[in-house]
Design a protein around this motif. Structure first.
Motif, PDB file in Angstrom:
ATOM      1  N   ALA A 176      -7.242  11.258   0.155  1.00 37.95           N
ATOM      2  CA  ALA A 176      -7.457   9.910  -0.381  1.00 37.95           C
ATOM      3  C   ALA A 176      -7.257   8.863   0.699  1.00 37.95           C
ATOM      4  O   ALA A 176      -8.014   7.884   0.791  1.00 37.95           O
ATOM      5  CB  ALA A 176      -6.511   9.660  -1.559  1.00 37.95           C
ATOM      6  N   THR A 177      -6.233   9.042   1.529  1.00 42.63           N
ATOM      7  CA  THR A 177      -5.956   8.090   2.606  1.00 42.63           C
ATOM      8  C   THR A 177      -7.104   8.038   3.602  1.00 42.63           C
ATOM      9  O   THR A 177      -7.577   6.952   3.986  1.00 42.63           O
ATOM     10  CB  THR A 177      -4.656   8.476   3.341  1.00 42.63           C
ATOM     11  OG1 THR A 177      -3.568   8.482   2.409  1.00 42.63           O
ATOM     12  CG2 THR A 177      -4.351   7.484   4.459  1.00 42.63           C
ATOM     13  N   TYR A 178      -7.567   9.210   4.025  1.00 36.06           N
ATOM     14  CA  TYR A 178      -8.645   9.247   5.015  1.00 36.06           C
ATOM     15  C   TYR A 178      -9.973   8.772   4.426  1.00 36.06           C
ATOM     16  O   TYR A 178     -10.766   8.111   5.116  1.00 36.06           O
ATOM     17  CB  TYR A 178      -8.766  10.662   5.596  1.00 36.06           C
ATOM     18  CG  TYR A 178      -7.887  10.865   6.808  1.00 36.06           C
ATOM     19  CD1 TYR A 178      -8.417  11.045   8.071  1.00 36.06           C
ATOM     20  CD2 TYR A 178      -6.495  10.842   6.676  1.00 36.06           C
ATOM     21  CE1 TYR A 178      -7.611  11.210   9.185  1.00 36.06           C
ATOM     22  CE2 TYR A 178      -5.673  11.005   7.776  1.00 36.06           C
ATOM     23  CZ  TYR A 178      -6.232  11.191   9.036  1.00 36.06           C
ATOM     24  OH  TYR A 178      -5.423  11.336  10.130  1.00 36.06           O
ATOM     25  N   GLY A 206       0.007   4.783  11.442  1.00 39.56           N
ATOM     26  CA  GLY A 206      -0.832   5.418  12.443  1.00 39.56           C
ATOM     27  C   GLY A 206      -2.311   5.232  12.170  1.00 39.56           C
ATOM     28  O   GLY A 206      -3.108   5.036  13.096  1.00 39.56           O
ATOM     29  N   VAL A 207      -2.681   5.267  10.897  1.00 36.06           N
ATOM     30  CA  VAL A 207      -4.085   5.093  10.515  1.00 36.06           C
ATOM     31  C   VAL A 207      -4.581   3.700  10.883  1.00 36.06           C
ATOM     32  O   VAL A 207      -5.637   3.543  11.503  1.00 36.06           O
ATOM     33  CB  VAL A 207      -4.261   5.359   9.006  1.00 36.06           C
ATOM     34  CG1 VAL A 207      -5.606   4.807   8.518  1.00 36.06           C
ATOM     35  CG2 VAL A 207      -4.186   6.846   8.710  1.00 36.06           C
ATOM     36  N   ILE A 208      -3.828   2.669  10.514  1.00 39.61           N
ATOM     37  CA  ILE A 208      -4.319   1.303  10.758  1.00 39.61           C
ATOM     38  C   ILE A 208      -4.191   0.886  12.220  1.00 39.61           C
ATOM     39  O   ILE A 208      -4.801  -0.105  12.633  1.00 39.61           O
ATOM     40  CB  ILE A 208      -3.593   0.273   9.850  1.00 39.61           C
ATOM     41  CG1 ILE A 208      -2.095   0.202  10.169  1.00 39.61           C
ATOM     42  CG2 ILE A 208      -3.816   0.609   8.387  1.00 39.61           C
ATOM     43  CD1 ILE A 208      -1.359  -0.832   9.354  1.00 39.61           C
ATOM     44  N   LEU A 266       0.822  -1.201   0.000  1.00 39.06           N
ATOM     45  CA  LEU A 266       0.000   0.000   0.000  1.00 39.06           C
ATOM     46  C   LEU A 266       0.863   1.261   0.000  1.00 39.06           C
ATOM     47  O   LEU A 266       0.496   2.266  -0.630  1.00 39.06           O
ATOM     48  CB  LEU A 266      -0.933  -0.002   1.211  1.00 39.06           C
ATOM     49  CG  LEU A 266      -2.065   1.030   1.197  1.00 39.06           C
ATOM     50  CD1 LEU A 266      -2.966   0.814  -0.017  1.00 39.06           C
ATOM     51  CD2 LEU A 266      -2.881   0.940   2.478  1.00 39.06           C
ATOM     52  N   VAL A 267       2.002   1.215   0.671  1.00 35.49           N
ATOM     53  CA  VAL A 267       2.911   2.362   0.702  1.00 35.49           C
ATOM     54  C   VAL A 267       3.366   2.730  -0.710  1.00 35.49           C
ATOM     55  O   VAL A 267       3.485   3.914  -1.049  1.00 35.49           O
ATOM     56  CB  VAL A 267       4.125   2.073   1.613  1.00 35.49           C
ATOM     57  CG1 VAL A 267       5.227   3.110   1.406  1.00 35.49           C
ATOM     58  CG2 VAL A 267       3.698   2.072   3.076  1.00 35.49           C
ATOM     59  N   GLN A 268       3.627   1.744  -1.548  1.00 39.23           N
ATOM     60  CA  GLN A 268       4.050   2.017  -2.924  1.00 39.23           C
ATOM     61  C   GLN A 268       3.008   2.855  -3.668  1.00 39.23           C
ATOM     62  O   GLN A 268       3.342   3.812  -4.364  1.00 39.23           O
ATOM     63  CB  GLN A 268       4.285   0.706  -3.672  1.00 39.23           C
ATOM     64  CG  GLN A 268       5.455  -0.115  -3.154  1.00 39.23           C
ATOM     65  CD  GLN A 268       5.595  -1.426  -3.910  1.00 39.23           C
ATOM     66  OE1 GLN A 268       5.309  -1.508  -5.096  1.00 39.23           O
ATOM     67  NE2 GLN A 268       6.026  -2.466  -3.211  1.00 39.23           N
ATOM     68  N   PHE A 269       1.728   2.487  -3.508  1.00 32.72           N
ATOM     69  CA  PHE A 269       0.662   3.255  -4.154  1.00 32.72           C
ATOM     70  C   PHE A 269       0.539   4.643  -3.528  1.00 32.72           C
ATOM     71  O   PHE A 269       0.269   5.624  -4.225  1.00 32.72           O
ATOM     72  CB  PHE A 269      -0.672   2.512  -4.044  1.00 32.72           C
ATOM     73  CG  PHE A 269      -0.774   1.291  -4.920  1.00 32.72           C
ATOM     74  CD1 PHE A 269      -1.031   1.422  -6.275  1.00 32.72           C
ATOM     75  CD2 PHE A 269      -0.612   0.022  -4.399  1.00 32.72           C
ATOM     76  CE1 PHE A 269      -1.134   0.300  -7.102  1.00 32.72           C
ATOM     77  CE2 PHE A 269      -0.707  -1.107  -5.203  1.00 32.72           C
ATOM     78  CZ  PHE A 269      -0.964  -0.961  -6.554  1.00 32.72           C
ATOM     79  N   ALA A 302       8.943  10.544   3.231  1.00 33.58           N
ATOM     80  CA  ALA A 302       9.414   9.721   4.351  1.00 33.58           C
ATOM     81  C   ALA A 302       8.308   9.482   5.375  1.00 33.58           C
ATOM     82  O   ALA A 302       8.442   8.599   6.236  1.00 33.58           O
ATOM     83  CB  ALA A 302      10.610  10.393   5.015  1.00 33.58           C
ATOM     84  N   GLU A 303       7.224  10.249   5.289  1.00 34.23           N
ATOM     85  CA  GLU A 303       6.155  10.157   6.276  1.00 34.23           C
ATOM     86  C   GLU A 303       4.977   9.300   5.815  1.00 34.23           C
ATOM     87  O   GLU A 303       4.039   9.083   6.581  1.00 34.23           O
ATOM     88  CB  GLU A 303       5.655  11.564   6.621  1.00 34.23           C
ATOM     89  CG  GLU A 303       6.717  12.466   7.250  1.00 34.23           C
ATOM     90  CD  GLU A 303       7.216  11.920   8.577  1.00 34.23           C
ATOM     91  OE1 GLU A 303       6.382  11.419   9.363  1.00 34.23           O
ATOM     92  OE2 GLU A 303       8.434  11.997   8.822  1.00 34.23           O
ATOM     93  N   VAL A 304       5.010   8.845   4.574  1.00 32.85           N
ATOM     94  CA  VAL A 304       3.876   8.073   4.062  1.00 32.85           C
ATOM     95  C   VAL A 304       3.647   6.817   4.888  1.00 32.85           C
ATOM     96  O   VAL A 304       2.526   6.528   5.335  1.00 32.85           O
ATOM     97  CB  VAL A 304       4.085   7.724   2.571  1.00 32.85           C
ATOM     98  CG1 VAL A 304       3.051   6.689   2.109  1.00 32.85           C
ATOM     99  CG2 VAL A 304       3.980   8.976   1.710  1.00 32.85           C
ATOM    100  N   GLU A 305       4.697   6.032   5.104  1.00 33.85           N
ATOM    101  CA  GLU A 305       4.550   4.800   5.888  1.00 33.85           C
ATOM    102  C   GLU A 305       4.155   5.108   7.325  1.00 33.85           C
ATOM    103  O   GLU A 305       3.355   4.373   7.927  1.00 33.85           O
ATOM    104  CB  GLU A 305       5.846   3.995   5.853  1.00 33.85           C
ATOM    105  CG  GLU A 305       5.733   2.651   6.569  1.00 33.85           C
ATOM    106  CD  GLU A 305       6.947   1.771   6.381  1.00 33.85           C
ATOM    107  OE1 GLU A 305       6.981   0.683   6.984  1.00 33.85           O
ATOM    108  OE2 GLU A 305       7.865   2.163   5.630  1.00 33.85           O
TER     109      GLU A 305
END
Length: 220
Positions: free
Chosen positions: A154-156, A188-190, A135-138, A180-183
């Motif tokens: 989009a994430t939320y 944190g979301v999951i 998912l991080v790649q996308f 660097a903060e995407v992952e």
């Protein structure tokens, strides 16, 4: 209305009572393929080629996102003298499995032992991302292509069905390296209480309805 692409390249193997493989769209089509398990001309099962396939990934096909599962091997062998796997768009025969009497000797799973949540989870997990790295790649691709605000919303929307909180957006405005903060954000979301309260906690795959990131990455 969902449309499907014709099959270009195809591979299949037997896994327990299912045919498992990949079906790559012709001409790099944006939509996945649909394949059908047919016994004596009668469709037994349909499979959308929208799962992650390690075999397809190793061969550089759509980053692996063209796998399928066709259940019902025993049923197909029992109902028809001629069993075929076809492209559901063009009706082209992709594979004609040989009859195997041993399939009728395999023990089945007791359906009474499967809860409703287990059944829905089993149905959905096949097209989900197998781990956070996928998912991080996308997420990274979406961020680089559409910008910070689009990525956060989009994430939320994908996980919570709403736009990102203002404090989250403000924090990212002061971030030196958003990539660097995407992952960190997705972790944190999951792990959040809001997400843990949901009955089905699967990481959305690119062809699931709740997926909100750009899918263009698949054909790159």
């Amino acid at each position: 209305m969902i449309t499907y692409s014709p099959v270009s390249d195809f591979a299949v193997e037997i896994v327990e009572d299912s045919y498992v493989g990949f079906a790559q769209p012709a001409g790099g089509g944006a939509q996945p393929c649909m394949v059908a398990l047919v016994a004596d001309g009668v469709p037994i099962a349909y499979g959308r080629a929208a799962r992650f396939s390690p075999t397809a990934a190793a061969q550089g096909r759509r980053r692996g996102w063209c796998g399928f599962v066709l259940p019902g091997r025993t049923l197909a062998m029992g109902l028809g003298d001629s069993v075929q796997i076809r492209c559901a768009v063009t009706d082209r025969v992709l594979n004609q499995p040989a009859f195997d009497a041993a399939v009728f000797e395999q023990p089945g799973r007791d359906p009474s032992q499967i809860s409703v949540i287990d059944m829905i989870t089993l149905t959905r997990q096949g097209e989900s991302c197998a781990d956070l790295d996928q998912l991080v790649q996308f997420g990274l691709h979406h961020l680089h292509r559409h910008g910070m605000h689009s990525f956060l919303h989009a994430t939320y929307q994908m996980f919570f069905g709403r736009d990102a909180d203002n404090e989250v957006i403000d924090a990212w405005l002061h971030c030196d390296d958003p990539s660097a903060e995407v992952e960190v954000l997705l972790t944190g979301v999951i792990e959040s209480d809001e997400y843990r309260a949901k009955p089905f906690r699967l990481l959305p795959g690119p062809f699931q309805s709740q997926f909100r990131y750009d899918r263009d990455l698949i054909d790159r």
